[in-house]
Design an enzyme around this catalytic site. Sequence first.
Site, PDB file in Angstrom:
ATOM      1  CG  HIS A  51      -2.046   0.939   1.125  1.00 33.26           C
ATOM      2  ND1 HIS A  51      -3.316   0.562   0.801  1.00 33.26           N
ATOM      3  CD2 HIS A  51      -2.080   2.276   1.271  1.00 33.26           C
ATOM      4  CE1 HIS A  51      -4.081   1.620   0.764  1.00 33.26           C
ATOM      5  NE2 HIS A  51      -3.359   2.679   1.046  1.00 33.26           N
ATOM      6  CG  HIS A  97     -11.527   2.840   2.053  1.00 30.98           C
ATOM      7  ND1 HIS A  97     -12.159   3.274   3.189  1.00 30.98           N
ATOM      8  CD2 HIS A  97     -10.217   2.764   2.373  1.00 30.98           C
ATOM      9  CE1 HIS A  97     -11.276   3.456   4.135  1.00 30.98           C
ATOM     10  NE2 HIS A  97     -10.084   3.161   3.673  1.00 30.98           N
ATOM     11  CD  GLU A 314      -4.618   2.540   8.209  1.00 32.29           C
ATOM     12  OE1 GLU A 314      -5.752   2.366   7.723  1.00 32.29           O
ATOM     13  OE2 GLU A 314      -3.580   2.114   7.671  1.00 32.29           O
ATOM     14  N   GLY A 539      -3.111   8.897  -8.634  1.00 32.97           N
ATOM     15  CA  GLY A 539      -3.686   7.573  -8.782  1.00 32.97           C
ATOM     16  C   GLY A 539      -3.502   6.738  -7.541  1.00 32.97           C
ATOM     17  CB  SER A 542      -6.754  -1.485  -4.867  1.00 32.43           C
ATOM     18  OG  SER A 542      -7.399  -2.535  -4.194  1.00 32.43           O
TER      19      SER A 542
END
Lengths: 752, 224, 84, 84
Positions: A51, A97, A314, A539, A542
């Site tokens: 990530h 997400h 987070e 951008g 994922s």
Amino acid sequence: MKKENINSECTLNQAMEMGLTEEEFKLICKKIGKIPNLTEAGICSAMFSEHCSYKSSKKWLKILPVSGDHVIQGPGENAGIIDIGDNQAIVFKIESHNHPSFIDPYQGAATGVGGILRDVFTMGARPIALMNVLRFGETSNAMTNHLLSGVVKGIGGYGNCIGIPTIGGETNFNQSYNSNILVNAMAIGLVNKNKIFYSAASGVGNPVIYVGAKTGRDGIHGATMASAEFSNDTESQKPTVQVGDPFTGKLLLEACLELMKTDLILSIQDMGAAGLTSSSVEMASKGNVGIEIDLDEIPLREKNMSSYEIMLSESQERMLMILKKGAEEDAKQIFKKWDLDFAVIGKIITDKKIILKKENKTVCNLPLNFLVNESPELNREYEIKTSNINLDNKDIIVKKSIKTILYKIIGNENFASKKWIYEQYDSSVMGDTISIGNKSDASIVKIHNSDKGKFQGKAVAISTDCNSKYILNNPIEGGKITVAEAARNLVVSGGKPLAITNNLNFGNPEKKEIMGQIVGSIKGIKEACEQLNTPVVSGNVSLYNETNGKSILPTPVIGMVGVIDDIEKIIFMNAKINETLFIVGQDENKYNGFLQSSLYQEIFCDDFSGQVPHVNLKKEKNLHDFIIKLNNNKIINSAHDISDGGLLPCIIEMLLSNKLGININLPSRIKNPNKENLLFLHGWLFGEDQSRIIISTNNPDKLIEFSKSENIDICCIGKTNNTGVVEIPKYDSICINKCLELYNNTIPNLFS
Amino acid sequence: MRVAIVVFPGSNCDRDIFEAIKSISKKTPKFIWHKETDIENFDLIVIPGGFTFGDYLRCGALASNSPIIKSIKDHASRGGAILGICNGFQILTETKLLPGTLIRNNVLKFLCHDIDVIVQDTLPSPFTWGFKPLTKLNVPIAHNEGNYYVNDIELKKLIFNGQIAFKYEKNFNPNGSVENIAGVLSENGRILGMMPHPERSVFSHHNSLDGRLFFKNLIEQLLS
Amino acid sequence: MIIDVTIDIFPKKEVLNPETEAVKKTLSNLGYKNIDELVLSKHIKVSFKNLNEEDCLYQSKLMCDQILVNTNIQDYEISVLKKD
Amino acid sequence: MIIDVTIDIFPKKEVLNPETEAVKKTLSNLGYKNIDELVLSKHIKVSFKNLNEEDCLYQSKLMCDQILVNTNIQDYEISVLKKD
Ligand SMILES: Nc1ncnc2c1ncn2[C@@H]1O[C@H](COP(=O)(O)OP(=O)(O)O)[C@@H](O)[C@H]1O
Ligand SMILES: [Mg+2]
């Protein structure tokens, strides 16, 4: 948590539980000259994660074109920025997400929206629009309804509350997403060119400031916390779903923008993935300085959080800033007014390190360059696979009437109106929305206060696109088509395409054919972006969207932004009565419409394998220029690009809102029904050849004249009438009311 | 024409109202922060839409306990005009300046789309007088809790007094409101709460200009 | 026979509860200074007919996991209230 | 000393509650056929410090009327839970 644990040396086992590989762990030990403690290892693991480090995709992202005269900021900052003239710029980015939204559709989608908004306003921009691209499993899957309603409520829950209009997006269904839904949120903001904020820290001795919500144990890396050694009190440390608070988000937005009006901020960055870790490391390393943070100063929601937890939390709605020395008090007053936490948590140091203190002890001391620059870049094996099936139209077409086929397509969940979804979003707040839903192919918002006297003002046009079938069958060609279609959507709405953001959603990159999809589509995107002069400015990637070894369809989503320099030039999709419709653009399908990889094939053959339509980017660009020219000469009354479903469904979409009819003028060679002609007719009506647009005009003569001088292929379809019947002479006639009913009721019938 | 726009934490239609009124009245409205307690005289106070205090607990409940509310009540008791739109309407009912309560849409969904509202034959009021009763205005709605509820006795009173300002069309009630109510007036006609957003149909790039008519009429009525 | 079951649904401690935070803050601003802690929760009373106690409890649990509770962010407790 | 007070806030019977109706309908669609009645209510637990029981009750009532409850559509009940 036992303190000695958190400061004790990390074992290989623990490092691997945090997601590091053995080589990575060894590299870390070697580079930092010691065995990291648990906090340090946690920070390394976060920075080395897919990530944060883009380790699988980095090598390939580098080939994308990222610059251009109008690019102010390309990838690498919180969001990309393009110049739109008049001292103004557009800031935008898309972000996924996916995984959180599958676990908790409401909170996952809501925090996705919150996160992407922070990326945009952290650069000084006021967000002016939101878009979202959604992929769900089959509508017959019991989970789909639950996931869809939760995601839609979550997107609305955040966007509606914070007061940014959600003006468009895409929703598609396919069984490959049954266990891996996609939720990609895009935000667009407006900023004055001389008031852009960046994230590079500067000025040794300057204070590091934490603002926003308090830090809790939200979303801390799951694998890590499963390790029993971390604590005796394991239950309270289970990773938790992140909860969004759009109200605090709104306060943070207003407070930040208020502070940005002053000149007190040197740099600012939101705390997104890997929270305080990635934000502090990135700010310092970009600024070529070091950072020292006193963890006792961090506003905490729960007592007794360890340094590890604080660094990897987070929690949402938090920002990190570097202020000018001495500006603390003035800045604090602004955050106090908005009822937000404000804390001086550290300072900028010369030494290029991240140093963390807790209870007067150093709990982390790591070199920054190593964390950022030496994070792994993999050269994964790949194989760009293109379909080896090549079908003839006669293998695809079905023995059904045109009417039956059309109604099936219009009533298909991937074609039908998504009104039921987008009416749950506030699309008109901020008062600048011009086009949502099916008013035009692009979503459009006005640039606030850009009108002057008689001049009605400027607007931003946005389009999101991805056709996974094409990517699957031919990653490179599919990548090109996705960009080309996004650009076409802007052009037929009166816009000039400027730049893109992209969200590369794929399965496991360790498989070479998946890696091939990634590499191939990036290559295609690159080529199209170069030809169409729409560089990539931001951008997101994922990967690992797989369950039990089964991957999602490759889904590289393009979000394209363009400008409309005069809102009177906006083109809508709805034709009016007595206008003449023309197909404009390369018209190969006059002879043999392209049915492979089409919606037609998907619906009637339960399959979409085969070749993909060819896109000639030069011709595509010429087509765009031609449309822009026609528009400047006021020849176009309405326009729509021909995409999913092909010509006939697209004609129907233009006729729906005024319930018009038309007598379709068939190409002469298929005017008379016979077996062979039927084959051509299906291809002509439902083929998905690229680079075609339908326009309506009151001035056919002028259009023909222009098309001759520019050497553009056009084809007259006929004149709209008020019969409400679409006549295909000698073949079939279609009732527009029936189409409208199918178009509007399909989604509500599935999900209400 | 002096107009105040009250801003609470979480208000999000404050700028929209500002632009609408400024463009129509050619005067600049004033933003008033919810913590202010001492406010000057205004011809009109507007409470804009939004999600004040996140709409937590109940829509408008937390805002209705803000310091500014006392000044708003004083303004009301002097017969001052007040307009509450959407969340502003919810705040006005929570402060009891308007009767009734706005509960969750019966469809349990947030709804945003254009809709026709019908001006009713009301008691004298700057908000409705100037319109021929049964005039239709096309304006957007955007709410999750717009389902207006009053009990039967209060409803009879509203009807009898002419306090119902706007109704949705019979078969187009989007949220389940009793009597298709979209907006109500106070007993003296000086306070209006409405769910639709007239400030979103004011400019040429909007889908309709009927909100402009609404504000134009209001300003004329207040000035005369 | 009717059996009443009550289900209490409350926010998980470690998960942010923005609503509670907002209500607490407002109450404190209004001068309620003695509030030490405040928890907002949901309460559902379900009356079952034609089921024995054990089945009522079982069905309640099923309903909670299936639809009434978001177990990512909420915990719940079920108790049998009374019979008549 | 801490005194816990619980406040139950429930919808007035005569007010149609869209949420309750929806939950009922969904449960019935899911096949829970033995549900006779279902009431959704809110539950607030307030812990007071440095106040005696009487004052806790008084302050709770004040809070309810001022902000926690909308008496147009809701009724409430307050009870003292426990002290320690
Ligand atoms: N998830 C969504 N959010 C907001 N708008 C959406 C969403 N999905 C679809 N839409 C809107 O519905 C319209 C039709 O969607 P779609 O059929 O995907 O368009 P197209 O075929 O032109 O790409 C689009 O204009 C889009 O803005
Ligand atoms: Mg499209």
